[in-house]
Design a protein around this motif. Structure first.
Motif, PDB file in Angstrom:
ATOM      1  N   LYS A 157      18.993  -9.097   9.770  1.00 11.80           N
ATOM      2  CA  LYS A 157      20.348  -9.314   9.250  1.00 11.80           C
ATOM      3  C   LYS A 157      20.278  -9.774   7.796  1.00 11.80           C
ATOM      4  CE  LYS A 157      21.832 -10.800  13.835  1.00 11.80           C
ATOM      5  NZ  LYS A 157      22.655 -11.711  14.640  1.00 11.80           N
ATOM      6  N   TYR A 167      22.529  -3.970   8.879  1.00 15.55           N
ATOM      7  CA  TYR A 167      21.535  -4.513   9.811  1.00 15.55           C
ATOM      8  C   TYR A 167      20.617  -3.382  10.249  1.00 15.55           C
ATOM      9  CZ  TYR A 167      24.456  -8.671  10.619  1.00 15.55           C
ATOM     10  OH  TYR A 167      25.181  -9.826  10.492  1.00 15.55           O
ATOM     11  N   ILE A 203      18.075  -8.764  21.739  1.00 19.16           N
ATOM     12  CA  ILE A 203      18.252  -8.888  23.188  1.00 19.16           C
ATOM     13  C   ILE A 203      18.971  -7.632  23.691  1.00 19.16           C
ATOM     14  CG2 ILE A 203      19.185 -10.294  25.069  1.00 19.16           C
ATOM     15  CD1 ILE A 203      17.245 -11.899  23.399  1.00 19.16           C
ATOM     16  N   TYR A 209      31.923 -11.115  23.668  1.00 16.39           N
ATOM     17  CA  TYR A 209      32.367 -12.079  22.653  1.00 16.39           C
ATOM     18  C   TYR A 209      33.556 -12.833  23.237  1.00 16.39           C
ATOM     19  CZ  TYR A 209      29.497  -8.918  20.005  1.00 16.39           C
ATOM     20  OH  TYR A 209      28.432  -8.156  19.591  1.00 16.39           O
ATOM     21  N   GLU A 231      30.901  -0.424  17.757  1.00 12.76           N
ATOM     22  CA  GLU A 231      30.149  -0.472  16.501  1.00 12.76           C
ATOM     23  C   GLU A 231      29.566   0.885  16.138  1.00 12.76           C
ATOM     24  OE1 GLU A 231      28.643  -5.128  16.833  1.00 12.76           O
ATOM     25  OE2 GLU A 231      27.567  -3.577  17.915  1.00 12.76           O
ATOM     26  N   GLU A 298      29.421 -15.402  20.299  1.00 12.37           N
ATOM     27  CA  GLU A 298      28.947 -14.024  20.459  1.00 12.37           C
ATOM     28  C   GLU A 298      27.719 -14.081  21.346  1.00 12.37           C
ATOM     29  OE1 GLU A 298      28.380 -12.071  16.730  1.00 12.37           O
ATOM     30  OE2 GLU A 298      30.344 -12.667  16.004  1.00 12.37           O
ATOM     31  N   GLU A 311      25.703 -16.019  17.740  1.00 14.00           N
ATOM     32  CA  GLU A 311      26.552 -16.382  16.606  1.00 14.00           C
ATOM     33  C   GLU A 311      27.760 -17.178  17.082  1.00 14.00           C
ATOM     34  OE1 GLU A 311      26.517 -13.489  13.629  1.00 14.00           O
ATOM     35  OE2 GLU A 311      28.278 -14.250  12.611  1.00 14.00           O
TER      36      GLU A 311
HETATM   37  P1  AMP Z   1      26.513 -10.406  13.943  1.00 14.81           P
HETATM   38  O1  AMP Z   1      26.727 -10.099  12.489  1.00 14.81           O
HETATM   39  O2  AMP Z   1      25.506 -11.481  14.168  1.00 14.81           O
HETATM   40  O3  AMP Z   1      27.809 -10.631  14.633  1.00 14.81           O
HETATM   41  O4  AMP Z   1      25.895  -9.085  14.628  1.00 14.81           O
HETATM   42  C1  AMP Z   1      26.499  -7.804  14.569  1.00 14.81           C
HETATM   43  C2  AMP Z   1      26.100  -6.962  15.782  1.00 14.81           C
HETATM   44  O5  AMP Z   1      24.680  -6.843  15.875  1.00 14.81           O
HETATM   45  C3  AMP Z   1      26.507  -7.575  17.108  1.00 14.81           C
HETATM   46  O6  AMP Z   1      27.804  -7.269  17.472  1.00 14.81           O
HETATM   47  C4  AMP Z   1      25.505  -6.982  18.072  1.00 14.81           C
HETATM   48  O7  AMP Z   1      25.828  -5.652  18.457  1.00 14.81           O
HETATM   49  C5  AMP Z   1      24.265  -6.894  17.246  1.00 14.81           C
HETATM   50  N1  AMP Z   1      23.388  -8.075  17.412  1.00 14.81           N
HETATM   51  C6  AMP Z   1      23.290  -9.129  16.560  1.00 14.81           C
HETATM   52  N2  AMP Z   1      22.325  -9.979  16.946  1.00 14.81           N
HETATM   53  C7  AMP Z   1      21.787  -9.473  18.077  1.00 14.81           C
HETATM   54  C8  AMP Z   1      20.721  -9.865  18.946  1.00 14.81           C
HETATM   55  N3  AMP Z   1      19.997 -10.969  18.694  1.00 14.81           N
HETATM   56  N4  AMP Z   1      20.429  -9.086  20.006  1.00 14.81           N
HETATM   57  C9  AMP Z   1      21.141  -7.941  20.243  1.00 14.81           C
HETATM   58  N5  AMP Z   1      22.134  -7.507  19.459  1.00 14.81           N
HETATM   59  C10 AMP Z   1      22.470  -8.233  18.384  1.00 14.81           C
END
Ligand code: AMP
Length: 362
Positions: A157, A167, A203, A209, A231, A298, A311
């Motif tokens: 990220k 990402y 994961i 969420y 997404e 999240e 998150e």
């Molecule tokens: P975020 O910006 O952290 O909300 O992440 C954006 C998207 O990335 C999420 O909605 C998930 O689809 C995916 N994602 C983020 N972190 C993880 C993780 N540790 N394991 C699996 N999917 C993730």
């Protein structure tokens, strides 16, 4: 003693002078503004939308604002003339994701803002978020301090990434460097970003969420709605057979384009509700008086239905839009249409009646 970065004095002085029978609810025109403005209307408040010209069509089409104030940039909200205009009509501002992403210093707002601005600052620093979640005893995906340590599937990220764009997934240090170079070549990230990456175990499982609401009036945590995201391009990849995926060399991205409602297997709710209470407890220690209003966790549930939290958002999230006019959870709790935007307005109404508006503005 933890020192607050937020100046509360001025907004509180302003709030004291407000005519509590004539409160206006206002927000920036984006993210979850339709939700917030509908909620304000449903609870009998005057609703004001501050929007840019290009988004004006949205708020005009839904006829959802009593007044539309046009601005050039979101940061114009900080201008004294606009803030004074809002104060004049007893405005409480409802913050959402755009406030964090585009406004900069929330401390420059003296119009009373619903919620805890200090927690909203915590939310913008990943390390702080993770500390908060760990202290609440939650299960987090493993974090890596250097690309060299990558030993399994990880998600990479970048701090600048908005809504998951930029990402990528990697399986080894070599894979990480190769993909980073490609992202730089494509102009999606720059070389400086490489130093600021956040690398997290990926994961595999079902993402959910959750939108909660902490009510200072009722002193309780409420589950308001649950969603999953739609997404791009990750959610389109399952439509392409594996051999074609391999041949085309596509890498998934996580750009949010929408949300779906989710209802959780009932027995799993105990984990979710405990997690929310834990987060609220810790919030009281890290940023007095702690959580006020909506927040989101999240999560991903793995194959054993183990819940991982990756998150936290300390304000309304756009996924809560699936809960208009109600989600199964808000309906069970309230027995009437209730959704994040309306819940906020309801809290303002109840607090105004009980002379506790000050407790909603930090
Ligand atoms: P975020 O910006 O952290 O909300 O992440 C954006 C998207 O990335 C999420 O909605 C998930 O689809 C995916 N994602 C983020 N972190 C993880 C993780 N540790 N394991 C699996 N999917 C993730």
């Amino acid at each position: 003693m933890h020192k607050s970065e937020i100046d509360r004095e001025k907004p509180l002085e302003i709030l004291k002078e407000y005519d509590r029978d004539n409160i206006t609810i206002a927000t920036l025109g984006s993210h979850s503004a339709l939700n917030i403005l509908r909620g304000a209307r449903d609870e009998g408040f005057r609703a004001v939308c501050i929007c840019r010209r290009r988004e004006r069509i949205i708020y005009e089409s839904f006829e959802i604002a009593d007044e539309l104030i046009e601005i050039k940039d979101y940061s114009d909200l900080l201008k004294k003339s606009l803030q004074d205009e809002l104060v004049e009509v007893n405005t409480i501002l409802i913050p959402h994701g755009t406030f964090n992403a585009y406004i900069g210093n929330l401390n420059d707002l003296y119009v009373p803002v619903f919620g805890n601005r200090e927690l909203m600052l915590w939310e913008t620093v990943r390390e702080k978020q993770m500390r908060w979640l760990l202290e609440a005893g939650l299960n987090l995906p493993k974090a890596y301090s250097s690309p060299e340590e990558i030993d399994r599937l990880v998600i990479v990220k970048y701090p600048g990434a908005r809504g998951g764009a930029g990402y990528f997934l990697a399986t080894s240090p070599e894979d990480f460097y190769e993909k980073s170079e490609k992202m730089i070549e494509k102009g999606i990230i720059d070389r400086d970003d490489l130093k600021k990456v956040y690398i997290q175990e990926y994961i595999t499982g079902a993402n959910v969420y959750f939108t909660f609401f902490y009510s200072p009036v009722f002193e309780r945590v409420e589950l308001i709605a649950a969603d999953r995201r739609y997404e791009s391009s990750i959610d389109g990849m399952g439509r392409i057979p594996a051999d074609i995926q391999l041949k085309s060399g596509i890498s998934p991205t996580y750009t949010v384009v929408g949300n779906f409602p989710v209802v959780l297997r009932e027995s799993l709710l105990s984990k979710v509700l405990r997690a929310a209470k834990g987060v609220v407890e810790v919030s009281k220690k890290i940023a007095y008086p702690g959580m006020v209003g909506p927040f989101c966790l999240e999560t991903v549930f793995d194959e054993n239905a183990e819940m991982y939290v990756f998150e936290i958002s300390a304000r309304i999230v756009a996924g809560s839009n699936v809960g208009i006019p109600y989600s199964p959870y808000s309906y069970i709790l309230f027995g009437e249409p209730m959704y994040a935007g309306r819940r906020i307005a309801r809290e303002v109404k109840l607090a105004a009646k009980r002379d506790m508006l000050e407790e909603l503005v930090y």
